[in-house]
Design a protein around this motif. Sequence first.
Motif, mmCIF file in Angstrom:
data_model
loop_
_atom_site.group_PDB
_atom_site.id
_atom_site.type_symbol
_atom_site.label_atom_id
_atom_site.label_comp_id
_atom_site.label_asym_id
_atom_site.label_seq_id
_atom_site.Cartn_x
_atom_site.Cartn_y
_atom_site.Cartn_z
ATOM 1 N N MET A 181 7.907 -5.693 -3.959
ATOM 2 C CA MET A 181 7.176 -6.277 -3.110
ATOM 3 C C MET A 181 5.949 -6.714 -3.936
ATOM 4 O O MET A 181 5.176 -6.310 -4.313
ATOM 5 C CB MET A 181 6.853 -5.633 -2.092
ATOM 6 C CG MET A 181 8.012 -5.046 -1.398
ATOM 7 S SD MET A 181 8.800 -6.085 -0.410
ATOM 8 C CE MET A 181 7.239 -6.449 0.940
ATOM 9 N N VAL A 203 0.147 -0.939 8.915
ATOM 10 C CA VAL A 203 0.346 -2.401 8.423
ATOM 11 C C VAL A 203 1.838 -2.630 8.766
ATOM 12 O O VAL A 203 2.897 -1.969 8.559
ATOM 13 C CB VAL A 203 0.435 -2.350 6.903
ATOM 14 C CG1 VAL A 203 0.791 -3.633 6.305
ATOM 15 C CG2 VAL A 203 -0.849 -2.008 6.397
ATOM 16 N N PHE A 243 5.305 -5.186 9.358
ATOM 17 C CA PHE A 243 6.180 -6.605 8.741
ATOM 18 C C PHE A 243 6.918 -7.142 9.622
ATOM 19 O O PHE A 243 7.471 -6.779 10.605
ATOM 20 C CB PHE A 243 6.966 -6.150 7.573
ATOM 21 C CG PHE A 243 5.992 -5.749 6.516
ATOM 22 C CD1 PHE A 243 5.343 -4.437 6.397
ATOM 23 C CD2 PHE A 243 5.676 -6.629 5.133
ATOM 24 C CE1 PHE A 243 4.562 -4.309 5.208
ATOM 25 C CE2 PHE A 243 5.045 -6.512 4.103
ATOM 26 C CZ PHE A 243 4.357 -4.932 4.116
ATOM 27 N N GLY A 244 7.123 -8.443 9.483
ATOM 28 C CA GLY A 244 7.969 -9.312 10.292
ATOM 29 C C GLY A 244 9.408 -9.158 9.320
ATOM 30 O O GLY A 244 9.491 -8.401 8.685
ATOM 31 N N PHE A 273 2.977 -1.297 -3.211
ATOM 32 C CA PHE A 273 4.472 -0.875 -3.158
ATOM 33 C C PHE A 273 5.025 -0.341 -4.294
ATOM 34 O O PHE A 273 4.672 -0.396 -5.365
ATOM 35 C CB PHE A 273 5.261 -1.725 -2.763
ATOM 36 C CG PHE A 273 5.128 -2.184 -1.100
ATOM 37 C CD1 PHE A 273 4.168 -3.151 -0.989
ATOM 38 C CD2 PHE A 273 5.885 -1.685 -0.092
ATOM 39 C CE1 PHE A 273 4.005 -3.408 0.565
ATOM 40 C CE2 PHE A 273 5.690 -1.788 1.005
ATOM 41 C CZ PHE A 273 4.900 -2.891 1.593
ATOM 42 N N LEU A 304 8.253 0.307 9.670
ATOM 43 C CA LEU A 304 7.330 1.305 9.544
ATOM 44 C C LEU A 304 7.869 2.573 10.102
ATOM 45 O O LEU A 304 8.194 2.749 11.337
ATOM 46 C CB LEU A 304 5.758 1.167 10.136
ATOM 47 C CG LEU A 304 4.773 2.110 9.898
ATOM 48 C CD1 LEU A 304 4.345 2.345 8.110
ATOM 49 C CD2 LEU A 304 3.500 1.798 10.443
ATOM 50 N N GLN A 354 8.707 1.017 -6.150
ATOM 51 C CA GLN A 354 9.834 0.339 -6.558
ATOM 52 C C GLN A 354 11.114 0.644 -5.541
ATOM 53 O O GLN A 354 12.080 -0.336 -5.719
ATOM 54 C CB GLN A 354 10.323 0.670 -7.864
ATOM 55 C CG GLN A 354 9.501 0.118 -9.029
ATOM 56 C CD GLN A 354 9.053 -1.287 -9.083
ATOM 57 O OE1 GLN A 354 10.047 -2.160 -9.299
ATOM 58 N NE2 GLN A 354 7.903 -1.722 -8.853
ATOM 59 N N LEU A 374 10.911 -5.024 6.787
ATOM 60 C CA LEU A 374 10.415 -3.632 6.578
ATOM 61 C C LEU A 374 9.779 -2.865 7.980
ATOM 62 O O LEU A 374 8.991 -3.399 8.469
ATOM 63 C CB LEU A 374 9.178 -3.411 5.596
ATOM 64 C CG LEU A 374 9.709 -3.701 3.809
ATOM 65 C CD1 LEU A 374 10.084 -5.040 3.662
ATOM 66 C CD2 LEU A 374 8.503 -3.287 3.261
ATOM 67 N N GLN A 387 13.801 -0.570 4.678
ATOM 68 C CA GLN A 387 14.336 -1.928 4.826
ATOM 69 C C GLN A 387 15.648 -1.926 4.765
ATOM 70 O O GLN A 387 16.568 -1.537 4.123
ATOM 71 C CB GLN A 387 13.774 -2.726 3.555
ATOM 72 C CG GLN A 387 13.977 -4.048 3.300
ATOM 73 C CD GLN A 387 13.685 -4.799 2.399
ATOM 74 O OE1 GLN A 387 13.225 -4.485 1.267
ATOM 75 N NE2 GLN A 387 13.736 -6.225 2.485
ATOM 76 N N TYR A 404 8.124 2.886 4.699
ATOM 77 C CA TYR A 404 8.959 1.806 5.391
ATOM 78 C C TYR A 404 10.565 2.209 4.920
ATOM 79 O O TYR A 404 10.836 2.712 3.693
ATOM 80 C CB TYR A 404 8.530 0.520 4.916
ATOM 81 C CG TYR A 404 7.335 0.347 5.202
ATOM 82 C CD1 TYR A 404 6.190 0.326 4.353
ATOM 83 C CD2 TYR A 404 6.768 -0.412 6.348
ATOM 84 C CE1 TYR A 404 4.847 0.213 4.510
ATOM 85 C CE2 TYR A 404 5.710 -0.836 6.709
ATOM 86 C CZ TYR A 404 4.701 -0.493 5.906
ATOM 87 O OH TYR A 404 3.243 -0.946 6.201
ATOM 88 N N TYR A 415 2.016 4.739 3.427
ATOM 89 C CA TYR A 415 3.090 4.392 4.378
ATOM 90 C C TYR A 415 4.437 4.586 3.808
ATOM 91 O O TYR A 415 4.643 4.561 2.606
ATOM 92 C CB TYR A 415 2.696 2.976 4.584
ATOM 93 C CG TYR A 415 1.318 2.431 4.797
ATOM 94 C CD1 TYR A 415 0.572 1.954 3.699
ATOM 95 C CD2 TYR A 415 0.797 2.183 6.203
ATOM 96 C CE1 TYR A 415 -0.485 1.286 3.676
ATOM 97 C CE2 TYR A 415 -0.308 1.848 6.178
ATOM 98 C CZ TYR A 415 -1.022 1.397 5.192
ATOM 99 O OH TYR A 415 -2.392 0.924 5.082
ATOM 100 N N PHE A 451 10.650 2.432 1.169
ATOM 101 C CA PHE A 451 9.519 1.984 0.362
ATOM 102 C C PHE A 451 8.395 2.888 0.532
ATOM 103 O O PHE A 451 8.216 3.022 1.949
ATOM 104 C CB PHE A 451 9.201 0.468 0.431
ATOM 105 C CG PHE A 451 10.028 -0.398 -0.191
ATOM 106 C CD1 PHE A 451 11.279 -1.145 0.182
ATOM 107 C CD2 PHE A 451 9.825 -0.715 -1.584
ATOM 108 C CE1 PHE A 451 11.976 -2.024 -0.227
ATOM 109 C CE2 PHE A 451 10.633 -1.723 -2.253
ATOM 110 C CZ PHE A 451 11.686 -2.383 -1.646
#
Lengths: 116, 114
Positions: free
Chosen positions: A45, A104, A106-107, B105, B45, B107, B43, B37, B35, B33, B90
């Motif tokens: 990212m 935070v 994200f879309g 972030f 949460l 990896q 992403l 994906q 996440y 955080y 992530f």
Amino acid sequence: AQKITQTQPGMFVQEKEAVTLDCTYDTSDPSYGLFWYKQPSSGEMIFLIYQGSYDQQNATEGRYSLNFQKARKSANLVISASQLGDSAMYFCAMREPKTSYDKVIFGPGTSLSVIP
Amino acid sequence: NAGVTQTPKFQVLKTGQSMTLQCAQDMNHNSMYWYRQDPGMGLRLIYYSASEGTTDKGEVPNGYNVSRLNKREFSLRLESAAPSQTSVYFCASSERLQLNTEAFFGQGTRLTVV
């Protein structure tokens, strides 16, 4: 509740042309930050650009600029002079920092393909 | 300059097994955080922590637990893995209450549950 919408699942652009990636957001808080990230096929990212809700001017970083329309709650990313290396997923994100939480979100992202 | 370090990078689990994903940051950030994906979903949460000793649910917390062990470390635990938890995970960190600071972030961890 916070929400980010990116309505373009996939986009194509000719090399050296400009492209706009759309992002709309929903929040009831007057203080927030908007971010764009790039995710190449390697998976990391990469932060591109930031726009604060109180910023009077649109943010720019090199070939990246952010078209911020606060009343419409949109924060579109403009990439000028596209390069082959710009082919990647692009994510719009929003942050609402508070004293008790700092979220935070994200879309869903837009996949950009740059055509030679 | 390590930034955010996640371990492991890859993992295959059988349904019902448990595991913990580790995350550590060396930037003295307060906020961390987790996440996941998935294709077409961006992403999402799972959990976040605004400071040491506090954790909060995100958008998709079911099936996960977290621990903010100290300021540096934030772990994600799958108690009984399910195929629906196959994803890339992530970890990220950021400086709390500074609106203009981005999240950094790790990896990523590619987890497959069979």
